[in-house]
Design a protein around this motif. Structure first.
Motif, PDB file in Angstrom:
ATOM      1  N   ALA A 141       0.045  16.753  -7.971  1.00  0.00           N
ATOM      2  CA  ALA A 141       1.203  15.895  -8.201  1.00  0.00           C
ATOM      3  C   ALA A 141       1.939  15.550  -6.917  1.00  0.00           C
ATOM      4  N   LYS A 142       2.096  16.514  -6.014  1.00  0.00           N
ATOM      5  CA  LYS A 142       2.822  16.252  -4.761  1.00  0.00           C
ATOM      6  C   LYS A 142       2.132  15.157  -3.959  1.00  0.00           C
ATOM      7  N   VAL A 143       0.811  15.150  -3.976  1.00  0.00           N
ATOM      8  CA  VAL A 143       0.060  14.145  -3.221  1.00  0.00           C
ATOM      9  C   VAL A 143       0.296  12.756  -3.809  1.00  0.00           C
ATOM     10  N   VAL A 144       0.305  12.652  -5.125  1.00  0.00           N
ATOM     11  CA  VAL A 144       0.506  11.366  -5.789  1.00  0.00           C
ATOM     12  C   VAL A 144       1.849  10.758  -5.395  1.00  0.00           C
ATOM     13  N   VAL A 145       2.881  11.597  -5.280  1.00  0.00           N
ATOM     14  CA  VAL A 145       4.214  11.105  -4.911  1.00  0.00           C
ATOM     15  C   VAL A 145       4.269  10.724  -3.434  1.00  0.00           C
ATOM     16  N   VAL A 146       3.840  11.629  -2.561  1.00  0.00           N
ATOM     17  CA  VAL A 146       3.947  11.408  -1.118  1.00  0.00           C
ATOM     18  C   VAL A 146       3.028  10.284  -0.647  1.00  0.00           C
ATOM     19  N   ALA A 147       1.859  10.130  -1.299  1.00  0.00           N
ATOM     20  CA  ALA A 147       0.871   9.131  -0.874  1.00  0.00           C
ATOM     21  C   ALA A 147       1.450   7.724  -0.829  1.00  0.00           C
ATOM     22  N   ARG A 148       2.443   7.437  -1.660  1.00  0.00           N
ATOM     23  CA  ARG A 148       3.036   6.095  -1.704  1.00  0.00           C
ATOM     24  C   ARG A 148       3.598   5.678  -0.340  1.00  0.00           C
ATOM     25  N   PHE A 149       4.032   6.638   0.443  1.00  0.00           N
ATOM     26  CA  PHE A 149       4.711   6.334   1.696  1.00  0.00           C
ATOM     27  C   PHE A 149       3.770   6.310   2.897  1.00  0.00           C
ATOM     28  N   ASN A 176       2.838   9.260 -10.914  1.00  0.00           N
ATOM     29  CA  ASN A 176       2.686   7.899 -10.400  1.00  0.00           C
ATOM     30  C   ASN A 176       4.000   7.148 -10.560  1.00  0.00           C
ATOM     31  N   ALA A 177       4.639   7.295 -11.722  1.00  0.00           N
ATOM     32  CA  ALA A 177       5.924   6.632 -11.963  1.00  0.00           C
ATOM     33  C   ALA A 177       7.010   7.184 -11.041  1.00  0.00           C
ATOM     34  N   VAL A 178       7.016   8.505 -10.843  1.00  0.00           N
ATOM     35  CA  VAL A 178       8.003   9.123  -9.946  1.00  0.00           C
ATOM     36  C   VAL A 178       7.815   8.610  -8.521  1.00  0.00           C
ATOM     37  N   GLY A 179       6.558   8.591  -8.062  1.00  0.00           N
ATOM     38  CA  GLY A 179       6.271   8.122  -6.711  1.00  0.00           C
ATOM     39  C   GLY A 179       6.613   6.659  -6.521  1.00  0.00           C
ATOM     40  N   ALA A 180       6.275   5.830  -7.519  1.00  0.00           N
ATOM     41  CA  ALA A 180       6.577   4.398  -7.437  1.00  0.00           C
ATOM     42  C   ALA A 180       8.081   4.162  -7.368  1.00  0.00           C
ATOM     43  N   ALA A 181       8.836   4.873  -8.204  1.00  0.00           N
ATOM     44  CA  ALA A 181      10.294   4.714  -8.217  1.00  0.00           C
ATOM     45  C   ALA A 181      10.902   5.123  -6.873  1.00  0.00           C
ATOM     46  N   ALA A 182      10.424   6.236  -6.304  1.00  0.00           N
ATOM     47  CA  ALA A 182      10.947   6.701  -5.018  1.00  0.00           C
ATOM     48  C   ALA A 182      10.608   5.725  -3.899  1.00  0.00           C
ATOM     49  N   TRP A 183       9.381   5.218  -3.924  1.00  0.00           N
ATOM     50  CA  TRP A 183       8.914   4.285  -2.896  1.00  0.00           C
ATOM     51  C   TRP A 183       9.694   2.974  -2.941  1.00  0.00           C
ATOM     52  N   VAL A 184       9.834   2.411  -4.135  1.00  0.00           N
ATOM     53  CA  VAL A 184      10.580   1.156  -4.292  1.00  0.00           C
ATOM     54  C   VAL A 184      12.049   1.362  -3.930  1.00  0.00           C
ATOM     55  N   ALA A 185      12.634   2.463  -4.387  1.00  0.00           N
ATOM     56  CA  ALA A 185      14.048   2.730  -4.095  1.00  0.00           C
ATOM     57  C   ALA A 185      14.294   2.843  -2.596  1.00  0.00           C
ATOM     58  N   ILE A 199      13.836  -4.399  -7.962  1.00  0.00           N
ATOM     59  CA  ILE A 199      13.486  -2.994  -8.217  1.00  0.00           C
ATOM     60  C   ILE A 199      12.576  -2.879  -9.435  1.00  0.00           C
ATOM     61  N   VAL A 200      12.929  -3.562 -10.521  1.00  0.00           N
ATOM     62  CA  VAL A 200      12.133  -3.474 -11.749  1.00  0.00           C
ATOM     63  C   VAL A 200      10.732  -4.038 -11.535  1.00  0.00           C
ATOM     64  N   VAL A 201      10.652  -5.235 -10.933  1.00  0.00           N
ATOM     65  CA  VAL A 201       9.354  -5.858 -10.670  1.00  0.00           C
ATOM     66  C   VAL A 201       8.526  -4.975  -9.738  1.00  0.00           C
ATOM     67  N   GLY A 202       9.162  -4.454  -8.682  1.00  0.00           N
ATOM     68  CA  GLY A 202       8.454  -3.599  -7.741  1.00  0.00           C
ATOM     69  C   GLY A 202       7.910  -2.343  -8.395  1.00  0.00           C
ATOM     70  N   CYS A 203       8.722  -1.689  -9.209  1.00  0.00           N
ATOM     71  CA  CYS A 203       8.288  -0.454  -9.884  1.00  0.00           C
ATOM     72  C   CYS A 203       7.139  -0.711 -10.849  1.00  0.00           C
ATOM     73  N   ILE A 204       7.291  -1.732 -11.693  1.00  0.00           N
ATOM     74  CA  ILE A 204       6.244  -2.030 -12.678  1.00  0.00           C
ATOM     75  C   ILE A 204       4.935  -2.388 -11.974  1.00  0.00           C
ATOM     76  N   ALA A 205       5.012  -3.206 -10.935  1.00  0.00           N
ATOM     77  CA  ALA A 205       3.803  -3.618 -10.219  1.00  0.00           C
ATOM     78  C   ALA A 205       3.143  -2.433  -9.513  1.00  0.00           C
ATOM     79  N   ALA A 206       3.947  -1.570  -8.888  1.00  0.00           N
ATOM     80  CA  ALA A 206       3.388  -0.404  -8.194  1.00  0.00           C
ATOM     81  C   ALA A 206       2.721   0.556  -9.171  1.00  0.00           C
ATOM     82  N   ILE A 207       3.371   0.800 -10.290  1.00  0.00           N
ATOM     83  CA  ILE A 207       2.798   1.700 -11.304  1.00  0.00           C
ATOM     84  C   ILE A 207       1.511   1.107 -11.864  1.00  0.00           C
ATOM     85  N   ALA A 208       1.560  -0.181 -12.229  1.00  0.00           N
ATOM     86  CA  ALA A 208       0.387  -0.833 -12.822  1.00  0.00           C
ATOM     87  C   ALA A 208      -0.794  -0.855 -11.858  1.00  0.00           C
TER      88      ALA A 208
END
Length: 212
Positions: A115-123, A149-158, A63-72
């Motif tokens: 902001a909504k697009v940034v979150v939903v776009a991850r999926f 971006n951090a919110v979207g990455a966390a939701a996507w990885v989770a 989870i940590v590696v996935g979140c950091i990599a997705a955000i970065a």
């Protein structure tokens, strides 16, 4: 431990990469998948979660590696978008199926959705790869992008790690169903973009009629 040898199709094909390079492979592919490069980062994230469920990897590390990599990855794409967005899209957009027409629609969608697009776009495939670039080229404020971006990455990885961790080698049908939902979601997003464009066109036409 649960045996991970029964993974289906595209999931099984990525097992050797995870066996040999572990978390480094996960970080690289997830970052690239969120940074304009159409690689199977999402799929490898699911395989890593299956491995964690089998005791072969640590779920918290995944989870940590996935979140950091997705955000970065998305942050790098954002910076590129602010500096070289239009030029990069013109030159490389076709490789991630981002045509000029789709880019024009995405611009309007980002201006309205933010902001909504940034979150939903991850999926959504294509939007996940181009999310940061589009936000940057449309000059979305950096602090605002970083937050969502951090919110979207966390939701996507989770979401994907939970699916892989709990389903194990029975993930095949769930994975195929999830991909179908992604296609439905992409179709819904494209329909929303078309509706927004048509509404803007209709309003412009009405204004032009009133002025004439």
């Amino acid at each position: 431990m649960v045996d991970t040898g029964g993974l289906p199709g595209p999931l099984a094909a990525l097992q050797p990469m995870l066996d040999h390079y572990g978390y480094a492979a996960l970080a690289l592919l997830v970052a690239l998948d969120n940074m304009l490069v159409p690689v199977p980062g999402q799929t490898l994230l699911i395989v890593a979660a299956v491995y964690a469920g089998a005791g072969r990897m640590n779920i918290f590390a995944v989870i940590v590696v996935g979140c950091i990599a997705a955000i970065a990855g998305a942050e790098i794409a954002y910076v590129l978008g602010r500096r070289e967005g239009t030029r990069l899209i013109t030159r490389f957009g076709r490789y991630v199926r981002l045509t000029h027409e789709r880019y024009a629609k995405a611009e309007d969608f980002y201006r309205r959705g933010g902001a909504k697009v940034v979150v939903v776009a991850r999926f959504i495939d294509v939007l996940r790869q181009t999310n940061g670039l589009l936000a940057g080229s449309n000059e979305m404020p950096h602090r605002r992008f970083t937050l969502w971006n951090a919110v979207g990455a966390a939701a996507w990885v989770a979401a994907w790690t939970a699916l892989g961790y709990t389903a194990g080698t029975d993930i095949g049908p769930l994975y195929r169903q999830a991909l179908r939902y992604q296609l439905v979601l992409l179709a819904a997003v494209l329909l929303a973009v078309v509706c927004l464009v048509l509404r803007a066109w209709w309003r412009a036409r009405r204004r032009a009629r009133k002025e004439s």
